[in-house]
Scaffold this motif. Structure first.
Motif, mmCIF file in Angstrom:
data_model
loop_
_atom_site.group_PDB
_atom_site.id
_atom_site.type_symbol
_atom_site.label_atom_id
_atom_site.label_comp_id
_atom_site.label_asym_id
_atom_site.label_seq_id
_atom_site.Cartn_x
_atom_site.Cartn_y
_atom_site.Cartn_z
ATOM 1 N N ALA A 178 -88.578 -7.618 -41.639
ATOM 2 C CA ALA A 178 -89.317 -8.785 -42.122
ATOM 3 C C ALA A 178 -90.732 -8.814 -41.566
ATOM 4 O O ALA A 178 -90.941 -8.647 -40.365
ATOM 5 C CB ALA A 178 -88.568 -10.052 -41.727
ATOM 6 N N SER A 179 -91.699 -8.969 -42.460
ATOM 7 C CA SER A 179 -93.144 -9.062 -42.244
ATOM 8 C C SER A 179 -93.879 -7.804 -42.700
ATOM 9 O O SER A 179 -95.113 -7.814 -42.779
ATOM 10 C CB SER A 179 -93.515 -9.353 -40.780
ATOM 11 N N LEU A 180 -93.181 -6.725 -43.040
ATOM 12 C CA LEU A 180 -93.847 -5.483 -43.439
ATOM 13 C C LEU A 180 -94.173 -5.506 -44.930
ATOM 14 O O LEU A 180 -93.282 -5.599 -45.773
ATOM 15 C CB LEU A 180 -92.967 -4.273 -43.122
ATOM 16 N N GLY A 181 -95.457 -5.431 -45.255
ATOM 17 C CA GLY A 181 -95.905 -5.403 -46.641
ATOM 18 C C GLY A 181 -96.672 -4.134 -46.960
ATOM 19 O O GLY A 181 -97.117 -3.409 -46.063
ATOM 20 N N ASN B 291 -102.850 -6.293 -46.599
ATOM 21 C CA ASN B 291 -102.248 -4.961 -46.745
ATOM 22 C C ASN B 291 -101.682 -4.569 -45.383
ATOM 23 O O ASN B 291 -102.326 -3.832 -44.627
ATOM 24 C CB ASN B 291 -103.287 -3.952 -47.223
ATOM 25 N N THR B 292 -100.500 -5.045 -45.069
ATOM 26 C CA THR B 292 -99.958 -4.881 -43.720
ATOM 27 C C THR B 292 -99.950 -3.428 -43.273
ATOM 28 O O THR B 292 -100.580 -3.071 -42.274
ATOM 29 C CB THR B 292 -98.524 -5.457 -43.641
ATOM 30 N N LEU B 293 -99.224 -2.568 -43.999
ATOM 31 C CA LEU B 293 -99.105 -1.172 -43.571
ATOM 32 C C LEU B 293 -100.420 -0.426 -43.754
ATOM 33 O O LEU B 293 -100.781 0.417 -42.916
ATOM 34 C CB LEU B 293 -97.979 -0.483 -44.347
ATOM 35 N N GLY B 294 -101.149 -0.733 -44.804
ATOM 36 C CA GLY B 294 -102.420 -0.059 -45.037
ATOM 37 C C GLY B 294 -103.432 -0.330 -43.937
ATOM 38 O O GLY B 294 -104.121 0.588 -43.472
ATOM 39 N N PHE C 163 -90.316 -10.567 -46.565
ATOM 40 C CA PHE C 163 -91.631 -11.176 -46.759
ATOM 41 C C PHE C 163 -92.652 -10.338 -46.009
ATOM 42 O O PHE C 163 -92.307 -9.487 -45.187
ATOM 43 C CB PHE C 163 -91.666 -12.626 -46.250
ATOM 44 N N ALA C 164 -93.930 -10.557 -46.295
ATOM 45 C CA ALA C 164 -95.014 -9.834 -45.629
ATOM 46 C C ALA C 164 -95.847 -10.799 -44.791
ATOM 47 O O ALA C 164 -95.972 -11.980 -45.112
ATOM 48 C CB ALA C 164 -95.901 -9.133 -46.654
ATOM 49 N N ASN C 165 -96.398 -10.270 -43.719
ATOM 50 C CA ASN C 165 -97.307 -11.046 -42.865
ATOM 51 C C ASN C 165 -98.251 -10.057 -42.186
ATOM 52 O O ASN C 165 -97.933 -9.483 -41.151
ATOM 53 C CB ASN C 165 -96.510 -11.852 -41.824
ATOM 54 N N ILE D 22 -97.889 -15.924 -43.996
ATOM 55 C CA ILE D 22 -97.157 -15.096 -44.951
ATOM 56 C C ILE D 22 -98.150 -14.633 -46.006
ATOM 57 O O ILE D 22 -98.886 -15.443 -46.577
ATOM 58 C CB ILE D 22 -95.993 -15.869 -45.592
ATOM 59 N N THR D 23 -98.201 -13.333 -46.273
ATOM 60 C CA THR D 23 -99.153 -12.766 -47.218
ATOM 61 C C THR D 23 -98.412 -12.271 -48.460
ATOM 62 O O THR D 23 -97.268 -11.808 -48.380
ATOM 63 C CB THR D 23 -99.947 -11.622 -46.568
ATOM 64 N N ARG D 24 -99.073 -12.372 -49.592
ATOM 65 C CA ARG D 24 -98.471 -12.046 -50.898
ATOM 66 C C ARG D 24 -98.647 -10.550 -51.156
ATOM 67 O O ARG D 24 -99.670 -10.102 -51.679
ATOM 68 C CB ARG D 24 -99.142 -12.861 -51.987
ATOM 69 N N GLU D 25 -97.638 -9.758 -50.790
ATOM 70 C CA GLU D 25 -97.728 -8.299 -50.886
ATOM 71 C C GLU D 25 -96.475 -7.706 -51.528
ATOM 72 O O GLU D 25 -95.412 -8.332 -51.556
ATOM 73 C CB GLU D 25 -97.887 -7.687 -49.485
ATOM 74 N N TYR D 26 -96.627 -6.494 -52.044
ATOM 75 C CA TYR D 26 -95.456 -5.713 -52.409
ATOM 76 C C TYR D 26 -94.640 -5.443 -51.138
ATOM 77 O O TYR D 26 -95.205 -5.301 -50.047
ATOM 78 C CB TYR D 26 -95.859 -4.381 -53.034
ATOM 79 N N LEU D 27 -93.325 -5.338 -51.302
ATOM 80 C CA LEU D 27 -92.449 -5.116 -50.164
ATOM 81 C C LEU D 27 -91.796 -3.744 -50.267
ATOM 82 O O LEU D 27 -91.500 -3.270 -51.365
ATOM 83 C CB LEU D 27 -91.380 -6.216 -50.112
ATOM 84 N N PRO D 28 -91.573 -3.072 -49.140
ATOM 85 C CA PRO D 28 -91.019 -1.722 -49.171
ATOM 86 C C PRO D 28 -89.548 -1.711 -49.554
ATOM 87 O O PRO D 28 -88.794 -2.662 -49.292
ATOM 88 C CB PRO D 28 -91.207 -1.234 -47.732
#
Length: 293
Positions: A32-35, A51-54, A228-230, A239-245
């Protein structure tokens, strides 16, 4: 508790597309939190640059060899990560999930991921499977949606080490059923807006996933996702609106492939219902991820 073996189609049938795999045990690890980057409607949620991971990949040398082997670096097909190279032969089936709910809360995305509709009511997969006599376990630092799954065995876990240890210990005692683990510490670091700490914590989670994979058998399915992403590099919102893995792994298959961008995180619920489907259960399962493996 169910004690029968779920059907296992032969590899020849799978190649011919005549059926799809089913598994005795399914393990869902919610990072949870990875986008994976802003969705098209992110501007409406003030997340157009999230863009969490980016962002982590741009700032730090990410050390996630297990997730890399599973296909995390293969998900971004047109603009590769700097520090997570695509695997030549990814072990997992990989893709992205869209969030459809308009509420930017953790509970809302969990409901989308695990609830499904019957003709007269909405049910959660957790309680549905438990009432069908499958062993169903939730391991997390509970928020209200998870705490409401009162038919399941609920195990509180305040840190990642405890959560993964309890997951593996319970898995050893489980013949068939579902275990869900929501990783607690990574999302806490995200709320502190500490990207360096987040990168370090993600590396620890990666090692724990490797240990978990070493305990799995050919009748197990591991689903790694995020509810969810953060983005910790993005101070505007929690909380950020991102694609999820999305990554799926089973020792039964030595090479996975891309399963695309799924229309909803609700495909997780469809997959679980499809895998443990009871005779006579009338639920549309066209979105089940099992049919993409």
């Amino acid at each position: 508790m169910k004690s029968f073996y779920l059907s296992r189609p032969s590899r020849s049938l799978l190649k011919e597309g005549l059926t799809h795999m089913h598994f005795r045990r399914v393990i869902v690890v919610d990072i949870a939190s990875l986008g994976l980057g802003a969705m098209p409607d992110a501007k409406r949620y003030h997340s157009e640059k999230a863009n969490t991971l980016g962002h982590l990949d741009e700032q730090y040398l990410l050390n996630v060899p297990t997730l890399q082997r599973l296909g995390l670096g293969n998900i971004r097909r047109h603009h590769q990560f700097l520090t997570i190279p695509p695997a030549k032969t990814p072990l997992g089936f990989y893709g992205k999930l869209k969030v459809r709910t308009h509420s930017g809360t953790k509970d809302a995305s969990l409901r989308e991921m695990f609830d499904f509709n019957e003709p007269l009511r909405t049910l959660s997969v957790f309680n549905h499977l438990s009432r069908c006599h499958y062993r169903t376990i939730i391991i997390s630092r509970f928020i209200s949606y998870l705490a409401d799954q009162d038919c399941c065995l609920q195990i509180q876990s305040a840190n990642d080490n405890t959560g993964f240890r309890k997951l593996i210990n319970n898995l050893k005692q489980m013949d068939t059923g579902l275990i869900y683990l929501q990783v607690p510490e990574l999302q806490w670091v995200a709320t502190q807006k500490d990207p360096q700490g987040y990168a370090a914590r993600l590396s620890i989670v990666d090692k724990q996933i490797e240990l978990l994979m070493s305990t799995l058998t050919s009748t197990d399915l591991l689903i790694i996702t995020s509810s969810f992403a953060n983005d910790p590099s993005y101070p505007e919102r929690q909380i950020t609106r991102e694609y999820l893995p999305l990554i799926m792994y089973t020792p039964e298959v030595s090479k996975g492939h891309y399963v695309g961008t799924r229309k909803s995180v609700g495909d997780i619920a469809a997959t679980l219902i499809d895998n443990f489907k009871e005779p006579g259960t009338e639920i549309p399962l066209s979105n089940s991820l099992l049919r993409s493996m």
